[in-house]
Scaffold this motif. Sequence first.
Motif, mmCIF file in Angstrom:
data_model
loop_
_atom_site.group_PDB
_atom_site.id
_atom_site.type_symbol
_atom_site.label_atom_id
_atom_site.label_comp_id
_atom_site.label_asym_id
_atom_site.label_seq_id
_atom_site.Cartn_x
_atom_site.Cartn_y
_atom_site.Cartn_z
ATOM 1 N N LYS A 59 60.470 45.693 31.578
ATOM 2 C CA LYS A 59 60.461 45.874 33.042
ATOM 3 C C LYS A 59 61.476 46.993 33.534
ATOM 4 O O LYS A 59 61.138 47.394 35.028
ATOM 5 N N ARG A 61 64.587 46.168 34.086
ATOM 6 C CA ARG A 61 65.066 45.260 35.160
ATOM 7 C C ARG A 61 66.790 45.230 34.635
ATOM 8 O O ARG A 61 67.055 44.891 33.608
ATOM 9 N N SER A 146 58.162 38.368 37.310
ATOM 10 C CA SER A 146 56.952 38.980 37.519
ATOM 11 C C SER A 146 56.587 40.152 36.830
ATOM 12 O O SER A 146 57.394 40.722 36.189
ATOM 13 N N ASN A 148 55.696 43.064 36.768
ATOM 14 C CA ASN A 148 55.617 44.496 37.226
ATOM 15 C C ASN A 148 56.857 45.332 36.638
ATOM 16 O O ASN A 148 57.864 44.758 36.153
ATOM 17 N N SER A 154 54.684 43.096 42.907
ATOM 18 C CA SER A 154 54.363 42.201 41.960
ATOM 19 C C SER A 154 52.937 42.192 41.650
ATOM 20 O O SER A 154 52.141 42.458 42.682
ATOM 21 N N HIS A 239 62.664 46.583 46.468
ATOM 22 C CA HIS A 239 61.676 46.087 45.654
ATOM 23 C C HIS A 239 60.408 46.315 46.481
ATOM 24 O O HIS A 239 60.320 46.513 47.856
HETATM 25 MG MG MG Z 1 59.864 39.899 40.490
#
Ligand code: MG
Length: 351
Positions: A59, A61, A146, A148, A154, A239
């Motif tokens: 991701k 992330r 999620s 994405n 998302s 986001h």
């Molecule tokens: Mg998320």
Amino acid sequence: MDTIIRKITDDDDNNEIIIKTAADIIARGGLVAFPTETVYGLGGDAFDVNASARIYEAKGRPSDNPLIVHIAALEDLYSLTDNVPDKALALAKEFWPGPLTMIVDKKSCVPDTVTGGLSTVAVRLPSHKIARDLIKTSRTFIAAPSANLSGRPSPTRAEHVIEDLSGRVDMIIDGGDIEIGLESTIVDLTEDVPVILRPGYITMEMIEDVIGDVRLDKALMTGVSDGVAPKAPGMKYRHYAPKAELTIIEGERDKVINRINSFVEEGRRRNCKVGVMLTAETYDMVEADVKISLGSGDSNEEIARNLFATLREFDETGVDVIYSEGFGDNGLGQAVMNRLLKAAGHRVIKV
Ligand code: MG
Ligand code: TXA
């Protein structure tokens, strides 16, 4: 990496094979994107430290942003925490399976990689059949954010997942369009007065009907710029933002439409491609280069379902700026406005 993509159909035998293939991948430490009732999730074995590392990597992330652990039955909650508050049990009985995530103290068996080093864990029992079958068949719990790329809206359609994660994960299960379209409501049950960390389909009013007083995390609707960081680490990141700068215009409908129309004219003069996000009722009141309706302004459900797909759609149109009407923030409107405000980086003009 080659990504296996399989579509769920009405052929039960074939679906069983798809779930079995996906469960084997999870059991071997791989990653599978799958549909839930809220948004698509990107799942890995919650007890496999390498699987969570792979989720963060796929991701893009930050690893201090914890993952939600998805379980298949209420009893599973007791495998993740020694402390189930009465209010948690009451909420679980009312809203599970469904779009509610609860934060509880974690047992030591829950890896720090899943919780971003926190002493608490986020737990959710989804209602989507494919999600539940996958958790059961893989015989573990599934850590899933999620599905994405970090920062993008998302995914509410399989195409969104394919766009973001194809080549980065082992398998994508295409379960069609998602019903709710916004991520689950998150409630922190470790505080005396439970706190809503992320509004969602299960509204504050619905929660209060079951357990009495709850608070809304203050930082949610105002953003971090006011100096208080939201308690759900993920809520502090930029986001959902489309590539173009998005501004929300709030106020009486006629004034909002007038202001949007004057922004469109101003954009024309400056040779700027303007996009406008509207409702079915206001769609014909504006003349813009690109207009997209989120659905009827009378149905927050419809707006919630279409919001993320619409934000992605704007990226494909090459608009330079986007203006959106605001939506009331009662009930589900609270969740819609929370996501829209984040997408707009809290740029709001009141008219
Ligand atoms: Mg998320
Ligand atoms: O609907 C959903 O919840 C979807 C589907 C796939 O289940 N999942 C989802 O996950 O939205 P994700 O990772 O995109 O969002 C999880 C949010 C993040 O904001 C994260 O910071 C917060 O939950 N979170 C997770 N564990 C937490 C904890 N222990 N304490 C506070 N916040 C936590």
